[in-house]
Motif scaffolding. Sequence first.
Motif, short mmCIF file in Angstrom:
data_model
loop_
_atom_site.label_atom_id
_atom_site.label_comp_id
_atom_site.label_asym_id
_atom_site.label_seq_id
_atom_site.Cartn_x
_atom_site.Cartn_y
_atom_site.Cartn_z
N GLU A 1 20.82 55.35 47.99
CA GLU A 1 21.81 56.42 47.82
C GLU A 1 23.14 55.85 47.32
O GLU A 1 23.57 54.78 47.76
N LEU A 2 23.77 56.58 46.41
CA LEU A 2 25.12 56.28 45.95
C LEU A 2 26.02 57.43 46.36
O LEU A 2 25.75 58.59 46.03
N ILE A 3 27.08 57.10 47.07
CA ILE A 3 28.07 58.10 47.47
C ILE A 3 29.37 57.75 46.78
O ILE A 3 29.86 56.63 46.89
N MET A 4 29.92 58.70 46.05
CA MET A 4 31.18 58.49 45.35
C MET A 4 32.23 59.43 45.96
O MET A 4 32.10 60.64 45.88
N ASP A 5 33.23 58.84 46.57
CA ASP A 5 34.29 59.60 47.25
C ASP A 5 35.50 59.69 46.32
O ASP A 5 36.17 58.70 46.06
N PHE A 6 35.75 60.89 45.82
CA PHE A 6 36.87 61.15 44.90
C PHE A 6 38.09 61.73 45.62
O PHE A 6 39.03 62.19 44.98
N SER A 7 38.10 61.72 46.94
CA SER A 7 39.16 62.41 47.68
C SER A 7 40.55 61.84 47.43
O SER A 7 41.55 62.55 47.61
N GLU A 8 40.66 60.59 47.01
CA GLU A 8 41.97 59.98 46.74
C GLU A 8 42.28 59.89 45.24
O GLU A 8 43.23 59.22 44.85
N VAL A 9 41.48 60.56 44.41
CA VAL A 9 41.71 60.57 42.96
C VAL A 9 42.66 61.72 42.63
O VAL A 9 42.38 62.87 42.95
N GLY A 10 43.79 61.40 42.02
CA GLY A 10 44.78 62.42 41.69
C GLY A 10 44.55 63.07 40.33
O GLY A 10 44.98 64.19 40.09
N PHE A 11 43.87 62.34 39.44
CA PHE A 11 43.63 62.86 38.09
C PHE A 11 42.36 62.21 37.55
O PHE A 11 42.12 61.02 37.76
N MET A 12 41.55 63.00 36.85
CA MET A 12 40.36 62.48 36.19
C MET A 12 40.16 63.25 34.90
O MET A 12 40.01 64.48 34.92
N ASP A 13 40.20 62.55 33.76
CA ASP A 13 40.00 63.25 32.50
C ASP A 13 38.49 63.34 32.17
O ASP A 13 37.65 62.85 32.91
N SER A 14 38.18 63.96 31.07
CA SER A 14 36.78 64.23 30.73
C SER A 14 36.00 62.98 30.36
O SER A 14 34.77 63.01 30.33
N SER A 15 36.65 61.85 30.09
CA SER A 15 35.92 60.64 29.73
C SER A 15 35.04 60.15 30.87
O SER A 15 33.99 59.57 30.64
N TYR A 16 35.44 60.39 32.10
CA TYR A 16 34.64 59.93 33.23
C TYR A 16 33.47 60.86 33.49
O TYR A 16 32.46 60.45 34.04
N LYS A 17 33.58 62.11 33.07
CA LYS A 17 32.51 63.07 33.31
C LYS A 17 31.19 62.56 32.74
O LYS A 17 30.15 62.68 33.38
N LYS A 18 31.20 61.97 31.57
CA LYS A 18 29.99 61.44 30.96
C LYS A 18 29.36 60.37 31.85
O LYS A 18 28.16 60.36 32.09
N GLY A 19 30.16 59.45 32.36
CA GLY A 19 29.66 58.41 33.24
C GLY A 19 29.10 58.96 34.53
O GLY A 19 28.07 58.53 35.03
N TYR A 20 29.76 59.96 35.07
CA TYR A 20 29.32 60.58 36.32
C TYR A 20 27.97 61.25 36.12
O TYR A 20 27.08 61.13 36.94
N GLU A 21 27.78 61.95 35.00
CA GLU A 21 26.51 62.58 34.73
C GLU A 21 25.40 61.56 34.59
O GLU A 21 24.27 61.79 35.02
N THR A 22 25.70 60.40 34.03
CA THR A 22 24.71 59.34 33.91
C THR A 22 24.27 58.85 35.27
O THR A 22 23.10 58.58 35.52
N PHE A 23 25.21 58.69 36.22
CA PHE A 23 24.86 58.27 37.57
C PHE A 23 23.88 59.25 38.21
O PHE A 23 23.00 58.85 38.95
N ARG A 24 24.05 60.51 37.95
CA ARG A 24 23.24 61.53 38.60
C ARG A 24 21.81 61.53 38.13
O ARG A 24 20.92 62.02 38.80
N ASN A 25 21.53 61.01 36.95
CA ASN A 25 20.18 61.05 36.38
C ASN A 25 19.35 59.86 36.77
O ASN A 25 19.72 58.88 37.17
#
Length: 67
Positions: A43-67
């Motif tokens: 299992e991979l758990i990613m805690d974003f609770s302390e992230v103040g800003f995230m642009d769309s460039s990370y969305k691609k990487g996050y989707e890759t983790f999910r697959n």
Amino acid sequence: MSVKIINEDNKVIALLSGEIDHHNAKSLRQDIDFSLRENQPEELIMDFSEVGFMDSSYKKGYETFRN
């Protein structure tokens, strides 16, 4: 941006903080990928609770983790 990675109970927990944008998304991904290769968790758990800003460039990487 920073990431603290914790390995416990067959899990990798990535505690992210700060801002995630196209300047640091690749480095973040490499840090997490390294831990996944080394530990082979169930299992991979990613805690974003302390992230103040995230642009769309990370969305691609996050989707890759999910697959």
